[in-house]
Write an enzyme that holds these catalytic residues in place. Sequence first.
Site, PDB file in Angstrom:
ATOM      1  N   SER A 122      11.567  -2.188 -11.582  1.00 11.20           N
ATOM      2  CA  SER A 122      11.687  -0.737 -11.426  1.00 11.20           C
ATOM      3  C   SER A 122      13.115  -0.240 -11.609  1.00 11.20           C
ATOM      4  CB  SER A 122      11.100  -0.326 -10.074  1.00 11.20           C
ATOM      5  OG  SER A 122      11.047   1.068  -9.982  1.00 11.20           O
ATOM      6  N   HIS A 123      13.677   0.310 -10.544  1.00 10.18           N
ATOM      7  CA  HIS A 123      15.001   0.925 -10.631  1.00 10.18           C
ATOM      8  C   HIS A 123      16.115  -0.055 -10.275  1.00 10.18           C
ATOM      9  CE1 HIS A 123      12.972   1.205  -6.832  1.00 10.18           C
ATOM     10  NE2 HIS A 123      14.158   1.016  -6.276  1.00 10.18           N
ATOM     11  N   ASP A 286      13.622   6.410 -14.160  1.00 10.14           N
ATOM     12  CA  ASP A 286      14.155   5.103 -13.768  1.00 10.14           C
ATOM     13  C   ASP A 286      13.803   4.014 -14.780  1.00 10.14           C
ATOM     14  OD1 ASP A 286      11.445   4.815 -13.205  1.00 10.14           O
ATOM     15  OD2 ASP A 286      11.831   3.463 -11.522  1.00 10.14           O
ATOM     16  N   ASP A 288      11.540   1.680 -15.228  1.00  5.15           N
ATOM     17  CA  ASP A 288      10.199   1.520 -15.800  1.00  5.15           C
ATOM     18  C   ASP A 288       9.467   2.851 -15.997  1.00  5.15           C
ATOM     19  OD1 ASP A 288      10.004   1.837 -13.036  1.00  5.15           O
ATOM     20  OD2 ASP A 288       8.099   0.771 -12.927  1.00  5.15           O
ATOM     21  N   ASP A 290       8.612   5.411 -13.959  1.00  2.28           N
ATOM     22  CA  ASP A 290       7.707   6.079 -13.024  1.00  2.28           C
ATOM     23  C   ASP A 290       8.413   7.067 -12.102  1.00  2.28           C
ATOM     24  OD1 ASP A 290       8.880   4.070 -11.569  1.00  2.28           O
ATOM     25  OD2 ASP A 290       7.017   3.187 -10.814  1.00  2.28           O
ATOM     26  N   ARG A 291       9.731   6.953 -11.958  1.00  2.58           N
ATOM     27  CA  ARG A 291      10.450   7.905 -11.097  1.00  2.58           C
ATOM     28  C   ARG A 291      11.077   9.030 -11.914  1.00  2.58           C
ATOM     29  NH1 ARG A 291      13.741   4.709  -6.355  1.00  2.58           N
ATOM     30  NH2 ARG A 291      11.908   3.694  -5.485  1.00  2.58           N
ATOM     31  N   LYS A 385       2.899   6.594 -10.367  1.00  2.00           N
ATOM     32  CA  LYS A 385       3.707   7.809 -10.480  1.00  2.00           C
ATOM     33  C   LYS A 385       4.210   7.883 -11.910  1.00  2.00           C
ATOM     34  CE  LYS A 385       7.448   5.343  -8.104  1.00  2.00           C
ATOM     35  NZ  LYS A 385       7.005   4.490  -6.991  1.00  2.00           N
TER      36      LYS A 385
HETATM   37  C1  G1P Z   1      10.719   2.328  -2.398  1.00  2.00           C
HETATM   38  C2  G1P Z   1      10.373   3.751  -2.050  1.00  2.00           C
HETATM   39  C3  G1P Z   1       8.876   3.946  -2.075  1.00  2.00           C
HETATM   40  C4  G1P Z   1       8.333   3.521  -3.443  1.00  2.00           C
HETATM   41  C5  G1P Z   1       8.785   2.111  -3.768  1.00  2.00           C
HETATM   42  C6  G1P Z   1       8.406   1.710  -5.182  1.00  2.00           C
HETATM   43  O1  G1P Z   1      10.162   1.450  -1.456  1.00  2.00           O
HETATM   44  O2  G1P Z   1      10.891   4.115  -0.801  1.00  2.00           O
HETATM   45  O3  G1P Z   1       8.574   5.285  -1.821  1.00  2.00           O
HETATM   46  O4  G1P Z   1       6.941   3.573  -3.450  1.00  2.00           O
HETATM   47  O5  G1P Z   1      10.211   2.022  -3.663  1.00  2.00           O
HETATM   48  O6  G1P Z   1       8.989   2.559  -6.146  1.00  2.00           O
HETATM   49  P1  G1P Z   1      10.997   0.855  -0.227  1.00  2.00           P
HETATM   50  O7  G1P Z   1      12.191   0.142  -0.820  1.00  2.00           O
HETATM   51  O8  G1P Z   1      11.442   2.024   0.592  1.00  2.00           O
HETATM   52  O9  G1P Z   1      10.033  -0.042   0.486  1.00  2.00           O
HETATM   53 ZN    ZN Z   2      10.064   2.523 -11.095  1.00  2.00          ZN
END
Ligand code: G1P
Ligand code: ZN
Length: 552
Positions: A122-123, A286, A288, A290-291, A385
């Site tokens: 992801s990010h 981000d 991938d 989704d954000r 998302k």
């Molecule tokens: C974080 C975000 C959460 C999101 C997840 C995946 O998780 O807070 O809302 O769904 O990334 O993108 P966390 O690191 O807080 O468990």
């Molecule tokens: Zn992501």
Amino acid sequence: MKTPEEATTLQRTVKLKASFEDQKPGTSGLRKSICKFSEPHYLESFIEAIFQTLPNVKGGTLVLGGDGRYGNEKAIQTILKIGAAHNLDRIITTTNGILSTPAASNLIRNRKAIGGIILSASHNPGGPDGDFGVKVNGANGGPASESLTNSIYSCTKELNEYIFLESPNVSINAQGEKPLGGMIVEVIDGVEDYVMLMKKLFNFESIKQLLNDDFTLIFDAMNAVTGPYAHRLLEQLLKAPQGTVINGLPLEDFGGCHPDPNLTYASGLAELLLKKKKYSFGAACDGDGDRNMILGKGCFVNPSDSLAVITANAHFIPGYANGIKGVARSMPTSSAVDAVAKDLGINCFETPTGWKFFGNLLDANMITLCGEESFGTGSNHVREKDGLWAVLCWLQILSKRRLSVAEIMKDHWQKYGRHYYSRHDYEGVESNVAIALFDRLEKLLPTLIGNQFAGSIVKIADNFAYTDPIDKSVSKNQGLRIILEDNSRLIIRMSGTGTKGATLRVYLESYVATGGRLDLDPQEALKPLINEINSLAEIEERTGMKKPTVIT
Ligand code: G1P
Ligand code: ZN
């Protein structure tokens, strides 16, 4: 050497060395440093466990792709060979393996696949020193359920070996179908299906007109997966000028950046909009895809507010013009959308953190829109998302309302009141320090009820638990919350996605009704809550950190 078509010999490896003790996959599958993933048999063992656990593998179709980070293509080749050995009928992958998470979700659904494997952290940063991840999605296109990830994890503990097809790599740099043993590898353009879906949901002509009329736009793909999607959507189809998409080429290390669209990691974009006031609208996605982060000239849109604004204006978007069934938000997300739902007379569900909790509600058609404070917004169009979808929602709303982003926000707060909101992250805290802080606070909670807190009185203080309305499964321990009589809320939880030490997240919310001060800086408005929670939880004392590492 045999060609991939001839390679039908099933090879078994030596006994496994990879161990997954303490490696329990979290909400986002398995997410670890690339260093961990490079250990012998590590990736292979996890993939084997997925194929042994996922229903209907034999004869099924699987979607496979990733955000292009370091290790993406190599992992794709590994998965193709293990998938062929498990007698999948077909793996659909994309040219060079580039596939955003929402586009993967869409493909799984369109192609009636048994599920998908998305290679992304992801990010989190990428490159040889960064992170890698394997995310498993089910047949509905959404993140695997907790029971499926638990079964995969149990399976890793039983494994002795994995199987794969001994074969040269399959070329995935051009579209086409290629046999790999008895399986077909179908290489497609990863952007096309997603663009078709967006065309169904949005009125591109009206957005085109907006972009034609003295409206300036900038989109930062953060050197990650959304570059090709944004070039196609914004520049080619919506005719935004060339150069609208910046950092639009997916790079293995994201150009050394941290591809998380927030005010800290997308500070360059934020400066252009907020300080230099250079564009009418700015957005970023981000790693991938989704954000999303939404910015207007001199205006940052808090993600919780973004969900509320999209809900309140959904009738301007053709895909939602017939009304919305209901909405959902994660527990730490502000209650801004609740106010809109109340006004619209629709249900608003409060779920634990993590997109997978929206899946059942979406599948049961109980909600249409949902979102999280962590820059995640989405709808029933996929089961993830969707960053670019959120950008298009905003552009569509702006094309109809012809107000600036700042005016839209002001108008929204004047109608519903304002939910001042902020999240303070303390990253890289030593695990035992974070656990001790958390446990102590949890024990204190019952003693707070009925007492004074930041100028109000504590109404609820507990550890949030959720019962899924559809399958009745119970998820406990989803975050400590303190809710005050004036409806202010404080939430503390530990991140499930960080890879270095522990990350403590503190979420702060206070409500000001219409008629009150709606133009304060959120950090100012939230000051009493910030001070009170910092001293109650002994954050500085215990972590040694004077301030959070990231404030959003
Ligand atoms: C974080 C975000 C959460 C999101 C997840 C995946 O998780 O807070 O809302 O769904 O990334 O993108 P966390 O690191 O807080 O468990
Ligand atoms: Zn992501």
